[in-house]
Design a protein around this motif. Structure first.
Motif, PDB file in Angstrom:
ATOM      1  N   THR A  42      -6.758  -2.278  -4.505  1.00  0.00           N
ATOM      2  CA  THR A  42      -7.342  -1.042  -4.016  1.00  0.00           C
ATOM      3  C   THR A  42      -8.547  -1.510  -2.860  1.00  0.00           C
ATOM      4  O   THR A  42      -8.755  -1.104  -1.869  1.00  0.00           O
ATOM      5  CB  THR A  42      -7.802   0.051  -4.708  1.00  0.00           C
ATOM      6  OG1 THR A  42      -8.590  -0.647  -5.630  1.00  0.00           O
ATOM      7  CG2 THR A  42      -6.789   0.675  -5.673  1.00  0.00           C
ATOM      8  N   GLU A  53       1.866   7.528  -0.567  1.00  0.00           N
ATOM      9  CA  GLU A  53       0.636   6.621  -0.069  1.00  0.00           C
ATOM     10  C   GLU A  53      -0.126   6.045  -1.558  1.00  0.00           C
ATOM     11  O   GLU A  53      -0.244   6.844  -2.496  1.00  0.00           O
ATOM     12  CB  GLU A  53      -0.130   7.413   0.931  1.00  0.00           C
ATOM     13  CG  GLU A  53       0.472   7.615   2.068  1.00  0.00           C
ATOM     14  CD  GLU A  53       1.022   6.234   3.058  1.00  0.00           C
ATOM     15  OE1 GLU A  53       0.205   5.085   2.848  1.00  0.00           O
ATOM     16  OE2 GLU A  53       1.911   6.274   3.393  1.00  0.00           O
ATOM     17  N   LEU A  54      -0.788   5.092  -1.257  1.00  0.00           N
ATOM     18  CA  LEU A  54      -1.617   4.632  -2.294  1.00  0.00           C
ATOM     19  C   LEU A  54      -2.493   5.532  -2.843  1.00  0.00           C
ATOM     20  O   LEU A  54      -3.161   5.612  -3.907  1.00  0.00           O
ATOM     21  CB  LEU A  54      -2.187   3.326  -2.319  1.00  0.00           C
ATOM     22  CG  LEU A  54      -2.921   2.296  -3.121  1.00  0.00           C
ATOM     23  CD1 LEU A  54      -1.992   2.305  -4.389  1.00  0.00           C
ATOM     24  CD2 LEU A  54      -3.372   1.223  -2.609  1.00  0.00           C
ATOM     25  N   HIS A  55      -3.452   6.090  -1.747  1.00  0.00           N
ATOM     26  CA  HIS A  55      -4.728   6.830  -1.971  1.00  0.00           C
ATOM     27  C   HIS A  55      -4.062   8.266  -2.562  1.00  0.00           C
ATOM     28  O   HIS A  55      -4.833   8.977  -3.372  1.00  0.00           O
ATOM     29  CB  HIS A  55      -5.502   7.263  -0.635  1.00  0.00           C
ATOM     30  CG  HIS A  55      -4.718   7.970   0.351  1.00  0.00           C
ATOM     31  ND1 HIS A  55      -4.269   9.342   0.324  1.00  0.00           N
ATOM     32  CD2 HIS A  55      -3.808   7.399   1.395  1.00  0.00           C
ATOM     33  CE1 HIS A  55      -3.501   9.723   1.234  1.00  0.00           C
ATOM     34  NE2 HIS A  55      -3.292   8.518   1.923  1.00  0.00           N
ATOM     35  N   TYR A 101       0.922  -1.183  -0.097  1.00  0.00           N
ATOM     36  CA  TYR A 101       0.150  -0.049  -0.015  1.00  0.00           C
ATOM     37  C   TYR A 101       0.987   1.009   0.092  1.00  0.00           C
ATOM     38  O   TYR A 101       0.552   2.209   0.375  1.00  0.00           O
ATOM     39  CB  TYR A 101      -0.936  -0.130   1.097  1.00  0.00           C
ATOM     40  CG  TYR A 101      -1.764  -1.098   1.448  1.00  0.00           C
ATOM     41  CD1 TYR A 101      -2.513  -1.580   0.255  1.00  0.00           C
ATOM     42  CD2 TYR A 101      -1.780  -2.040   2.232  1.00  0.00           C
ATOM     43  CE1 TYR A 101      -3.332  -2.866   0.219  1.00  0.00           C
ATOM     44  CE2 TYR A 101      -2.334  -3.474   2.313  1.00  0.00           C
ATOM     45  CZ  TYR A 101      -3.055  -3.967   1.254  1.00  0.00           C
ATOM     46  OH  TYR A 101      -3.685  -4.675   1.309  1.00  0.00           O
ATOM     47  N   HIS A 113      -7.030  -2.890   0.218  1.00  0.00           N
ATOM     48  CA  HIS A 113      -6.613  -1.770   0.983  1.00  0.00           C
ATOM     49  C   HIS A 113      -7.552  -0.977   1.604  1.00  0.00           C
ATOM     50  O   HIS A 113      -7.433  -0.792   2.801  1.00  0.00           O
ATOM     51  CB  HIS A 113      -5.832  -0.949  -0.042  1.00  0.00           C
ATOM     52  CG  HIS A 113      -5.317   0.373   0.773  1.00  0.00           C
ATOM     53  ND1 HIS A 113      -4.475   0.381   1.810  1.00  0.00           N
ATOM     54  CD2 HIS A 113      -5.633   1.841   0.702  1.00  0.00           C
ATOM     55  CE1 HIS A 113      -4.246   1.589   2.227  1.00  0.00           C
ATOM     56  NE2 HIS A 113      -4.995   2.704   1.414  1.00  0.00           N
TER      57      HIS A 113
END
Length: 154
Positions: free
Chosen positions: A116, A92-94, A63, A119
């Motif tokens: 996703t 970060e992934l977001h 992530y 996550h």
């Protein structure tokens, strides 16, 4: 003896025993250039070729996204080796999600959706968890089981 004279004598370093010449200055070895040359020699030996035209590389791990912008990419298909050189940015992934959908092809889109979804499910489960310990058996608690001396070895 003079303090200045003592510090001057202590500053010079002997390379051997008594009677040997004193070193005039400390030699500093630069190993980074040597390591880089050795690394490039090894890459040439396995036959890597530069791949031009790559603007961005994203590596997903737990992530977190390592993002290389305008990297130098070299590859050897026969040796199953890829070399990515450049300065990575950790994100970060977001932070990367909105831009990823434009870059992914239809083959990788389903894999990215699964990643996703995992996550966000893990994030919501961590937020909703209130720290209570689940019951052992319906109607029993850890305290009641300890009082009864109940031990289940199955």
């Amino acid at each position: 003896m003079n303090v200045e004279k003592l510090t001057k004598m202590a500053g010079s370093v002997r390379t051997g025993g008594k009677g040997t010449m004193r070193r005039k200055k400390k030699s500093v070895h630069k190993t980074t250039a040597t390591d880089e040359k050795r690394f490039q020699t090894t890459l040439k030996r396995i036959g890597v070729n530069a791949i031009p035209g790559i603007e961005e590389i994203n590596i997903f791990k737990d992530y977190v996204v390592l993002q290389f912008v305008n990297p130098k990419v070299q590859a050897s298909v026969a040796a199953n080796t890829w070399v990515v050189s450049g300065t990575p940015q950790t994100k970060e992934l977001h932070e990367v999600l909105p831009h990823m959908f434009d870059l992914l092809g239809p083959d990788n889109l389903q894999h990215f959706r699964n990643l996703t979804a995992e996550h966000f499910l893990a994030a919501t489960a961590a937020e909703e968890g209130n720290g209570d310990v689940p019951e052992l058996v319906a109607g029993e608690t850890f305290e009641a089981a300890a009082e009864e001396g109940h031990t289940d070895t199955s």
